[in-house]
Write an enzyme that holds these catalytic residues in place. Structure first.
Site, PDB file in Angstrom:
ATOM      1  N   LYS A   2       0.858  -1.185   0.000  1.00 34.81           N
ATOM      2  CA  LYS A   2       0.000   0.000   0.000  1.00 34.81           C
ATOM      3  C   LYS A   2       0.893   1.233   0.000  1.00 34.81           C
ATOM      4  O   LYS A   2       1.639   1.480   0.943  1.00 34.81           O
ATOM      5  CB  LYS A   2      -0.916   0.005   1.226  1.00 34.81           C
ATOM      6  CG  LYS A   2      -1.872   1.203   1.274  1.00 34.81           C
ATOM      7  CD  LYS A   2      -2.762   1.118   2.511  1.00 34.81           C
ATOM      8  CE  LYS A   2      -3.727   2.284   2.594  1.00 34.81           C
ATOM      9  NZ  LYS A   2      -4.581   2.207   3.804  1.00 34.81           N
ATOM     10  N   LYS A  21      -2.167  -1.542  -3.728  1.00 35.27           N
ATOM     11  CA  LYS A  21      -2.998  -0.345  -3.722  1.00 35.27           C
ATOM     12  C   LYS A  21      -2.096   0.879  -3.842  1.00 35.27           C
ATOM     13  O   LYS A  21      -1.128   0.990  -3.092  1.00 35.27           O
ATOM     14  CB  LYS A  21      -3.807  -0.269  -2.416  1.00 35.27           C
ATOM     15  CG  LYS A  21      -4.711   0.957  -2.322  1.00 35.27           C
ATOM     16  CD  LYS A  21      -5.457   1.001  -0.985  1.00 35.27           C
ATOM     17  CE  LYS A  21      -6.364   2.231  -0.932  1.00 35.27           C
ATOM     18  NZ  LYS A  21      -7.081   2.335   0.350  1.00 35.27           N
TER      19      LYS A  21
END
Length: 326
Positions: free
Chosen positions: A199, A252
């Site tokens: 992320k 992400k």
């Protein structure tokens, strides 16, 4: 000129779908749902056209709308009625997400994923416990080890409510191991962990922070989310999560990090997920409103690219719209 090898032969309308290398289906998609404990009616999210915060009483109806399109899974994000320094409403038995999960699990056959983080529930907007002096010194960051217990408690509370999958997104070192141990001790050996393994500290999250009311009150998240400049680091993060028991590894954002999706697909034998984030959704909508892009075509192409890069499943705000056309 030798034209015995003509790739265009395979691009006719009849043959093209037969030889397509990538297949995108509604069952590959996960739809985010925002549940808001502070409202009695649906509230449109201005920065994310077509999406709303829904009260707990309408969570089942909202998920039913998703299921009608063929999308089988949802991921829940909560807006609590109150916030505090430790984000205690994230792991409360009567928290907004826990209440929604109970109803959705009881009244639908959707696969329910709970996002496990604290930023939506803390009054400072960071993803865990912070130093008392952090506001006056924004270089201070989230206290890693002190946060693990709160994340584990949050995951167990969601599993107790009926979540099929929990998705830790705090980028706290050791979070997958702490959550796996806590779930197993609580009798939730069958609850899967979808880890936000890579992320990045991205500028593409802006609309989500508006939707979930989770923007930091001060400072930023660069000390615990990954540097967008780093590729090799994603292997390290994903490897650690896999070793600690992650069942699915997620990247992400999605589109700006297709190389990372492809890297993890080649390296790991676990399912790979990609999060087609709010900023990706919002920028396509903005361009379409200007008449610069065809929204449906660009959304479908974007999700196909994520699938082609190696994503087995995709969390996307386009889930319902795209599923209607698949």
């Amino acid at each position: 000129m030798d034209l015995t090898d003509r790739p265009r032969r395979l691009r006719t309308d009849g043959v093209r779908p037969l030889v397509a290398e990538t297949d995108l289906s509604a069952s590959d998609l996960v739809a985010p749902v925002f549940v808001d404990a502070t409202t009695d009616e649906r509230v449109p999210i201005e920065t994310m056209p077509g999406h709303e915060r829904v009260p707990v009483d309408e969570a089942v109806d909202r998920v039913a709308e998703v299921r009608e399109t063929g999308v089988e899974a949802v991921i829940l994000f909560g807006v609590p009625e109150s916030k505090d320094a430790s984000g205690s409403r994230a792991y409360a038995d009567d928290g907004v997400v826990q209440r929604a999960i109970r109803r959705i699990s009881a009244e639908t056959d959707a696969t329910v994923i709970g996002d496990v983080c604290l930023c939506e529930y803390t009054d400072h907007g960071h993803c865990g416990v912070i130093e008392e002096t952090a506001e006056s010194d924004p270089t201070l960051t989230v206290k890693n080890d002190e946060t693990l217990d709160l994340l584990a408690r949050t995951a167990v509370s969601q599993a107790d409510a009926g979540a099929d999958v929990v998705a830790p997104s705090a980028m706290t070192d050791g979070q997958v191991g702490a959550i796996r141990e806590a779930l197993d001790e609580a009798g939730h050996e069958d609850v899967a962990i979808l880890s936000y393994a890579a992320k990045y500290e991205s500028a593409f999250y802006g609309p989500f922070r508006d939707a979930a009311d989770g923007a930091p009150a001060f400072g930023d998240r660069r000390h615990y989310q990954m540097d967008p400049a780093n590729r090799r680091e994603a292997f390290r993060e994903a490897r650690l999560d896999a070793e600690q028991g992650a069942d699915v590894l997620m990247v992400k954002p999605g589109l700006p990090y297709l190389d990372i999706v492809g890297d993890l697909r080649r390296e790991f034998d676990r399912p790979i997920a990609a999060y087609n984030v709010s900023g990706e959704y919002a920028m396509l909508h903005a361009a379409a409103e200007k008449g610069w892009l065809d929204l449906e075509a660009t959304a479908l192409e974007s999700l196909t690219a994520l699938k082609r890069a190696g994503a087995d499943l995709i969390i996307t705000y386009f889930a319902e719209d795209v599923a209607d056309h698949l």
